[in-house]
Design an enzyme around this catalytic site. Sequence first.
Site, short mmCIF file in Angstrom:
data_model
loop_
_atom_site.label_atom_id
_atom_site.label_comp_id
_atom_site.label_asym_id
_atom_site.label_seq_id
_atom_site.Cartn_x
_atom_site.Cartn_y
_atom_site.Cartn_z
CB CYS A 130 -78.09 56.36 -78.41
SG CYS A 130 -78.49 55.40 -79.56
N GLY B 243 -81.63 47.79 -80.27
CA GLY B 243 -82.85 47.28 -79.44
C GLY B 243 -82.15 47.42 -77.83
CB CYS B 244 -81.77 48.69 -74.77
SG CYS B 244 -81.14 49.96 -75.83
N GLY B 245 -83.46 44.70 -75.32
CA GLY B 245 -84.60 44.15 -74.22
C GLY B 245 -84.58 44.46 -73.09
N GLY C 202 -83.78 47.56 -71.02
CA GLY C 202 -83.34 48.91 -71.70
C GLY C 202 -85.21 49.43 -71.47
#
Length: 881
Positions: free
Chosen positions: A258, A430-432, A435
Amino acid sequence: MPTKTLEEKTAKLSPERIAHLEGLVDNARAAASAFLQFTQEDVDRIVKQMVLAGMEHAQKLAQMAVEETMLGVLEDKVIKNMVATEFVYNYVKDKRTVGIIREYPERRLTEIAEPIGVIFSLIPITNPTSTVLFKCIMAIKTRNAVIFSPHPRAWRCCKEAVHVMYEAARKHGAPDGVFACLESHNLDDNDYLMHHKYVSMIDATGGPSAVKAAYSSGKPALGVGAGNTPVYLEKTADINMAVVDIITSKTFDNGTICASEQTVVIDDEIYDTVLKKFSDLGTHICNEGETELLGRTVIDPDTGAMQPMAVGQKAADIAAAVGIEVQPKTKLIIAPIKGVGPNHPLSVEKLFPVLAVYRAHSTEEALDVCVAVNRAGGLGHTAVIFSRNDDIIHRFGILLNAGRLIVNSPGSIGALGGVYNDMVPTFSFGCGTGGGNSTMDNVNVYHYLNIKRLARRTPPSMWFRIPNQIYFNPNSIQNLATFPTRSTVIVTNPPLEQMGHVDIVRRYIPADTRIHVLVIPDCEPELKAVMDGVEALNFYKADQIIALGGGSVIDAAKMMKLKYESPDANFEELGSPFLDLRKRVVQFPTEKKHHARLIAVPTTSGTGSEVTPFAVLFDKARQRKITLADYSLSPDVAIVDPQFVMSMPKGLTADTGIDCLTHALEAGVSNYASPYTDSNAMQAIRLAFKYLPIAYENPQDEEARNTMHNAATIAAIAFSNASVGLNHALAHAFGARFGVPHGRANALMLPHVIAFNAAVPQKFMPSPNQQGYVAHKKYAMIADLLGLPGHTVEEKVASLITAVEELLDRLNLPRSIASMGIKREDFESAMPELVKAAFEDPSWLSNPRMPLMSELQELFLQAYEGSGRKKAEAREEATVS
């Protein structure tokens, strides 16, 4: 949406299925419990053998994943499995994850690892076996048990990956049941386990629906976000490297990672060159019609999401499926687009080897488009830039909301970490908050731990600071002659000029000095007087300021110097409240436009302003005092010459003398008291009790005058470093409201504050400087120093209060506010204002006992009535009874 009940969650599950799931949880709990006994050495031994087993089976697991999911590239999945084992092991092998994991001796802080327990882990279809291998290593390294829930189209390969790691772990000592893998399962199984009371955390690596379910479960959860990686190929980039890296990344495992590139924004100057380079290396460049065809076939026109038929497939197969003619060995399809959003379907995430490109005609346009792509479904994930321009790289990093900002490297492999850069190796991005995740990190072993912090008491460093030079005793004013100056401004008040004190000072200033005398009102300094002084300092270009006067004159000179040297200084702002002088929000200015030496020559024996870092400004509009505090305010030189106090009136002698005594008493019991300040405070107390009555009753007694003058400075040295306390906060509030001299206001409060501080506090003042409550013992020590009677601490405190009261009577100071002619109704109507002002005053912050607002009111009332210690005790007993 209402929370499901337990019955609703299990309604679709058979009793047999529930029993099976409960068995998995029970086994995992038992394993997690047994794991608590394992040492770091035990864990590391098991992890190493698991890694070796995973590497040995990397190709087999890759083959199984490709056959079951029908996604990706065998060779690339082998590399993924190797990264998930070898590279991850290289990162975790030396990390401590058991017991004490980190120590910070200088902070007296120790971090201790605590396992999470049972983790329920979701595995995606795109990276199934590599994610399992990665999470197994993380779990064993941190002593956790995991129940895996693979994507339904990847459960067989995941089950085998779990089996490989489980057998290796058990063979080398891991507890039974540490890993389990669901098979032939459905969403009801997931829902049941997500809400199970013995599942401690959910680690969701997968699509948005799986992550949302994890976060909606009410459990602590780790999740990943969707990616839509923008790439800025800036005109200074190494084009050959960039094109190869992008092809390598976007075709890696057929684009299923991704973090892979989705839209490349290319500067106009190099656009044609870049596309030709892509074409030369085996990519197909779409024409406008082909781009339109791709957009409506590989992207769902209703949802705007990618079609499953394209995910993880080869470029040539995708082209054939949609009807685009390409070369058989085409590895990547490039589609030029003219915008971002619903009207440009290929600007979204595409987990297959189709890459959008955009021609930008300026840096600003390129950055704007990258931001738009980032916001179109990829917030918090990954962004890539190829450039040799550090300024643009930094701008890109600031503008893009991405946890992984990859520079001059492939996006997908670069984001994994440990290959092209030194980021933490991971298979969970992780996207914080952008996200919808709890972390923006590359998920790693520390996310699989509860980290406890053992914090030992750490007394802050203390200080003892005084002016650079202090001259004292008769005729010490002569030392003025030793200070070179071209322009000196003497700040004083009218009586001192009329008494000839200014002439004495002039006599010892070097003969060729330009001298200006600035006479200010004989009252507490107001803003106008200070600003007039600053104007004079600027006009005469002063390099020396001599403050000749009492505390008000010296305070005014301090503020004049501050504003003269730092014209932008804002008194109101600098007077903002603070809890700790070293941590306050508003800092005093350090840059100076001018430089001037400040010499303080006190003409009263009490305020101690000649050596203190404090200055008080009277706010006439609001009828209150503003206290400034900073060591930059301390005078550079103090000259404590008793000839300037020989003519002090008796009333002023009493007021300033009690101010001196109050300074010393409060510094002695302050939470910031130290052996350094105690030595000064105790000496000042002893001298004041002995010599203040003599100086009051026999004003011409030179020894008494000289000793009290020194005592005032000694007390000021103590409270400059230990600060004062509640007595001053009450006196500041009352004195400002009713126009009472500061020393007299202190006298009215002093017996009551000593009794208040010596009693058992209703509320203790937080203080790392003191070990236990010692104010009553310090008062008893003062009583011993003064030779007062008493055998117990209580008796000695009572003797001290009596001695203070007798001293006040001997000085003919009022013992109650009422006796000063202030009407009770006027006083009581002012009470809310008095309590508020006293509580806002920073003086009480170093008091040994924290005052409640109700207690402030009671102290004011005691001072109004003039109730002595015995009356106060009787009232307290009556209240208790």
